[in-house]
Design a protein around this motif. Structure first.
Motif, short mmCIF file in Angstrom:
data_model
loop_
_atom_site.label_atom_id
_atom_site.label_comp_id
_atom_site.label_asym_id
_atom_site.label_seq_id
_atom_site.Cartn_x
_atom_site.Cartn_y
_atom_site.Cartn_z
N HIS A 78 0.98 -1.43 -0.06
CA HIS A 78 0.00 -0.08 0.24
C HIS A 78 0.76 1.08 0.17
CE1 HIS A 78 0.99 -0.25 4.89
NE2 HIS A 78 0.57 -1.41 4.26
N GLU A 79 0.27 2.19 -0.25
CA GLU A 79 1.07 4.08 0.07
C GLU A 79 2.20 4.15 1.10
OE1 GLU A 79 -2.79 6.46 0.50
OE2 GLU A 79 -2.74 5.79 -1.03
N ASP A 80 1.10 3.10 1.93
CA ASP A 80 2.17 4.00 3.25
C ASP A 80 3.45 2.80 3.56
OD1 ASP A 80 -0.01 5.60 4.26
OD2 ASP A 80 -0.62 3.68 5.08
N ALA A 81 3.43 2.29 2.76
CA ALA A 81 4.73 1.28 2.90
C ALA A 81 5.37 1.83 1.69
CB ALA A 81 4.40 0.00 1.93
N THR A 82 5.16 2.21 0.90
CA THR A 82 5.63 3.58 -0.50
C THR A 82 6.83 4.49 0.49
OG1 THR A 82 4.66 2.86 -1.88
CG2 THR A 82 6.19 4.15 -2.65
N ALA A 83 5.30 4.85 1.22
CA ALA A 83 5.61 6.22 1.85
C ALA A 83 6.90 5.80 2.97
CB ALA A 83 4.96 6.90 2.63
N PHE A 84 7.01 4.79 3.35
CA PHE A 84 7.59 4.84 4.61
C PHE A 84 9.41 4.33 4.12
CE2 PHE A 84 10.72 1.52 7.10
CZ PHE A 84 10.19 2.29 7.95
N ALA A 135 4.54 6.95 8.39
CA ALA A 135 4.12 5.80 7.58
C ALA A 135 4.31 4.85 8.74
CB ALA A 135 5.16 6.05 7.14
N ARG A 136 5.31 4.74 9.90
CA ARG A 136 5.34 3.88 10.39
C ARG A 136 3.42 3.31 11.33
NH1 ARG A 136 10.58 3.11 13.76
NH2 ARG A 136 11.56 4.30 12.28
N ARG A 142 -2.94 0.17 10.31
CA ARG A 142 -3.11 -0.93 9.00
C ARG A 142 -3.24 -2.11 9.96
NH1 ARG A 142 -4.37 0.63 3.13
NH2 ARG A 142 -3.33 2.45 3.82
N ARG A 143 -2.45 -2.62 9.61
CA ARG A 143 -2.36 -4.23 10.28
C ARG A 143 -2.76 -4.51 11.30
NH1 ARG A 143 3.94 -5.15 12.53
NH2 ARG A 143 3.22 -3.85 13.65
N ASN A 144 -3.24 -3.58 12.61
CA ASN A 144 -3.75 -4.07 13.72
C ASN A 144 -5.47 -3.73 13.10
OD1 ASN A 144 -1.74 -3.86 15.67
ND2 ASN A 144 -2.21 -1.71 16.23
N MET B 1 0.17 -8.64 7.34
CA MET B 1 0.56 -7.60 6.16
C MET B 1 2.57 -7.56 6.42
SD MET B 1 -1.08 -4.43 4.75
CE MET B 1 -2.75 -5.00 4.68
N THR B 2 2.71 -6.84 7.77
CA THR B 2 4.43 -7.00 7.30
C THR B 2 4.68 -8.27 7.61
OG1 THR B 2 3.99 -6.12 10.00
CG2 THR B 2 4.59 -4.56 7.90
N LYS B 3 6.44 -8.41 7.20
CA LYS B 3 6.73 -9.52 7.76
C LYS B 3 7.38 -9.68 8.85
CE LYS B 3 8.32 -10.93 3.24
NZ LYS B 3 9.86 -10.92 2.59
N SER B 4 6.48 -10.29 10.22
CA SER B 4 6.63 -10.91 11.53
C SER B 4 7.52 -12.32 12.39
CB SER B 4 5.66 -10.27 12.12
OG SER B 4 4.99 -11.51 11.55
N VAL B 5 7.97 -12.25 10.95
CA VAL B 5 9.01 -13.15 11.37
C VAL B 5 10.11 -13.05 12.13
CG1 VAL B 5 10.46 -15.22 10.46
CG2 VAL B 5 8.74 -14.42 9.29
N LYS B 6 9.93 -13.40 13.65
CA LYS B 6 11.30 -13.71 14.72
C LYS B 6 12.21 -13.71 14.57
CE LYS B 6 9.25 -12.95 18.90
NZ LYS B 6 9.69 -14.04 20.74
N ALA B 7 13.44 -13.14 13.53
CA ALA B 7 15.11 -13.14 13.54
C ALA B 7 15.40 -12.59 14.42
CB ALA B 7 14.61 -12.50 12.66
#
Lengths: 149, 222
Positions: A78-84, A135-136, A142-144, B1-7
């Motif tokens: 999404h656009e937030d990821a690109t902004a980040f 952005a983060r 969004r993730r939540n 959505m984000t990669k949440s793999v513990k590393a």
């Protein structure tokens, strides 16, 4: 040919003086050729950080690389990821300029002018960092919301 | 959505270096020391994903930069050393008399030839190293304030990054707790649902529910 500056109480410029002024003006109207104009357009250029990141192929590739490394491929980035990603690239660009400034100073210590420029770079960095943080925050929001649903 | 793999933190940082490039160091700065500092901060903060690693990296960079500016401040004082000596040995500024100034001019070369340092030479006329250092610092005061501002910017950046990191960690922990609480409730709900779909006669249903409890009927018979 050179006419002196007029003072209060002086009579008005004669036709000869006006003609001389016009002729003199032709000598100092800046660069005429395209190359000269291009060169002088960069006179005030210091580091190019006041403008946004260029949208060239290199930047787009780097942005895509960061987005694909940070986010799952299954989800559409999404656009937030690109902004980040772009804010991170911007931070990298600012740090590179700072590093070059510090590395280029051949003498032992910095001159006051260089120090002032370093402070100015900090302002650019602060703006880029704020963009990154926002952005983060949006990404985690969004993730939540996606995990709640 | 984000990669949440513990590393492992080491892997995270190598991934980060690959993505955003290695931190550039100046001539004379030690890469080993930088990595050591990053290791210590990573151990303290325990990053779990690349986002955490970015924040840890920011904190490490701000610490490194502050140290760099401190070194630059020390260099500024050293650079002003010669100017301070000139100032202090000039009779116009009142630290030495005119006669002493003449004596200094006459004997300085001799002192330098006999491998005497400037400070040792000036000690003879009552100018000690403390005075020279103080004057050097005064001469470098303007640049000091600029370096001070740069260092305080780093401190502010570090505080912001740390506050953001802590806030996010707290939120993550809260979410985890909420998820852990929600799990048993969900299990109860699913149990209830399975009971609702149970078409067996009531006696058999109760029997299966009280499996773990003692068999009261048989006990009464005894």
């Amino acid at each position: 040919m050179a006419g002196r500056l007029s003072r209060p109480g002086d009579p008005m410029a004669t036709d000869k003086q006006i003609a001389a002024n016009r002729a003199n003006a032709q000598h100092s109207t800046g660069p005429k050729t395209a190359a000269g104009k291009r060169r002088s357009s960069g006179n005030a250029f210091r580091h190019g950080l006041s403008g946004p990141l260029p949208n060239d192929e290199l930047t787009v590739t780097a942005t895509d690389a960061i987005v694909s490394a940070l986010f799952d491929g299954a989800d559409k980035p999404h656009e937030d990821a690109t902004a980040f990603a772009r804010s991170q690239l911007e931070l990298r660009r600012i740090r590179k300029v700072r590093h070059n400034m510090l590395a280029d100073s051949a003498h032992e210590s910095l001159y006051p002018r260089e120090l002032r420029r370093l402070i100015a770079l900090d302002r650019y960095e602060r703006v880029a960092r704020t963009k990154s943080r926002r952005a983060r925050q949006l990404i985690s929001k969004r993730r939540n919301s996606s995990s709640d649903s | 959505m984000t990669k949440s793999v513990k590393a492992q933190p080491g892997n995270l940082f190598s991934q980060l270096d690959e993505l955003l490039g290695r931190r550039a160091l100046l001539k004379g700065e030690s890469r080993t020391k930088y990595l050591e500092l990053r290791k210590i901060i990573a151990r303290l903060m325990n990053p779990e994903d690349v986002f955490d690693a970015i924040e840890v990296q920011e904190i490490v960079d701000s610490i490194w930069d502050s140290q760099r500016f401190q070194k630059l401040a020390a260099k500024l004082v050293d650079a002003e050393f010669t100017n301070a000596l000139k100032f202090l040995t000039d009779s116009a500024h009142g630290y030495v008399s005119e006669n002493t100034e003449k004596w200094i001019k006459a004997n300085r070369d001799k002192a330098q030839k006999s491998s005497m340092t400037d400070l040792e030479f000036l000690k003879k006329i009552g100018i000690n190293s403390g005075l020279v250092l103080a004057k050097s610092m005064l001469l470098a005061a303007d640049d000091f304030s600029a370096l001070d501002r740069l260092a305080s910017n780093r401190i502010a950046a570090r505080k912001t990054a740390h506050a953001g990191y802590t806030r996010r960690k707290k939120l993550q922990a809260k979410e985890k707790r909420r998820a852990a609480k929600a799990k048993p409730q969900q299990q109860i709900l699913t149990n209830d649902k399975s009971l609702a779909n149970d078409n067996r006669p009531t006696e058999r249903k109760n029997k299966s529910l009280n499996k773990s409890s003692p068999d009261y009927d048989s006990w009464q018979d005894d």
